[in-house]
Design an enzyme around this catalytic site. Sequence first.
Site, PDB file in Angstrom:
ATOM      1  N   ASP A  92       5.081  -5.015  -5.701  1.00  0.00           N
ATOM      2  CA  ASP A  92       5.297  -5.409  -4.307  1.00  0.00           C
ATOM      3  C   ASP A  92       6.422  -6.429  -4.130  1.00  0.00           C
ATOM      4  O   ASP A  92       6.656  -6.916  -3.015  1.00  0.00           O
ATOM      5  CB  ASP A  92       3.985  -5.897  -3.690  1.00  0.00           C
ATOM      6  N   ASP A 154       1.808   3.185  -1.726  1.00  0.00           N
ATOM      7  CA  ASP A 154       2.470   2.064  -1.047  1.00  0.00           C
ATOM      8  C   ASP A 154       3.849   1.758  -1.630  1.00  0.00           C
ATOM      9  O   ASP A 154       4.727   1.210  -0.967  1.00  0.00           O
ATOM     10  CB  ASP A 154       1.634   0.774  -1.144  1.00  0.00           C
TER      11      ASP A 154
HETATM   12  N1  GLY Z   1      -0.109  -2.417  -0.064  1.00  0.00           N
HETATM   13  C1  GLY Z   1      -1.477  -2.717   0.087  1.00  0.00           C
HETATM   14  C2  GLY Z   1      -2.042  -2.342   1.400  1.00  0.00           C
HETATM   15  O1  GLY Z   1      -1.499  -1.573   2.142  1.00  0.00           O
HETATM   16  O2  GLY Z   1      -3.099  -2.844   1.695  1.00  0.00           O
END
Ligand code: GLY
Length: 375
Positions: A92, A154
């Site tokens: 992330d 994600d």
């Molecule tokens: N990337 C984690 C979420 O969408 O909660």
Amino acid sequence: MSTNISWVEEAWQKVNAKVERTSEKIGANFPHASVGGRYQLEPSSWWTAGFWPGLLWLLYRDTNNDSYKEIAEQCEKQLDTVITDYYKLDHDMGFMWTLTSVARYKLLNEEDSKRRALLVANLLMGRFNASGNYIRAWNPWHEGEDNAGWAIIDCLMNLPLLFWATEVTGDPRFSIIAKKHGETVLENFIRKDGSVHHIIRFNPETGERVEAIGGQGFAPESAWSRGASWAVYGLSLLYKYTKEDQYLQAAKNVSHFFIANLPEDYVPHWDFRLPENITKHRDSSAGAIAACGLLLLAEQVCETESKIYKESGIKILKSLYENYGAWETEEEDGLILEGTSHYPEGKNIDVPLIYGDYFFVEGLSILKGSRQLFW
Ligand code: GLY
């Protein structure tokens, strides 16, 4: 995409009026979920750290309000300690530094931010598993956990950092890795009907696919709506950067599934495939993310096709504004109510989420005519 819709200007004024107040309270910190009306703060290493400064950059771009700029810059500085913490950095990084350093570089041409974001893009490349052609998602969440083979949907939103790095350096390594991860997503995450898996586990040595895992969705074969929205926006972005038809077709496929499964008020439930006995909480954040992706897709297809994506994006944002906005009350820090961050773990259900707020504001800025994406 300037739309000349009167509610958009009205919503923009309300967002600005509210953030003028909340920014004094929140300051250079990292809010995630607003529980009991107050944004709870997370450490700078949490994946959501970019959204608050990113939201302030969106508003700064329009208002030139220096206090937004100062807070966003202070947040970016605080992220520096994370860059050297191997155990806290996960995939992330893309979310975190795109909305801080890349945003600041794009707006102000700051060399310092460019240098930071390039360093982080290098670190993100380091998570690439060349056997399975995927970017490893997380580090172990607890002692002894082995998630070296996990990739998650994600991550599509982390790829723009790599494409940006290739654009500014001319070095293709970054985009080559982004495309390889993108191909793995097409092969393994997207079902025929346009729904997506949250997590796929690969064998990290051989690269073979082992299984699908439900993750933040209800079950491995359900359809977590925020995962679907990451796919709508992430695949539209992949098409923007690569111009490869396979990503355009995939972006359309996941968008059709998303639009077809929206309830009457256009704001998605947290999972599109829930058994009768499970409460259908909304996840407003999934709506806001998908709306931005749909508006981008609308820009990239012919006029006849564009209509369905643009109208759907607008309907979602309008419903968020009219039915889910917390505009008048001082008792609520968040902008958009009824997000669901992690239903299976019982975390943050029916609350404003900072990424819901961020993408709602990004969607408004697109409707107001901004053509510059931080992604
Ligand atoms: N990337 C984690 C979420 O969408 O909660």
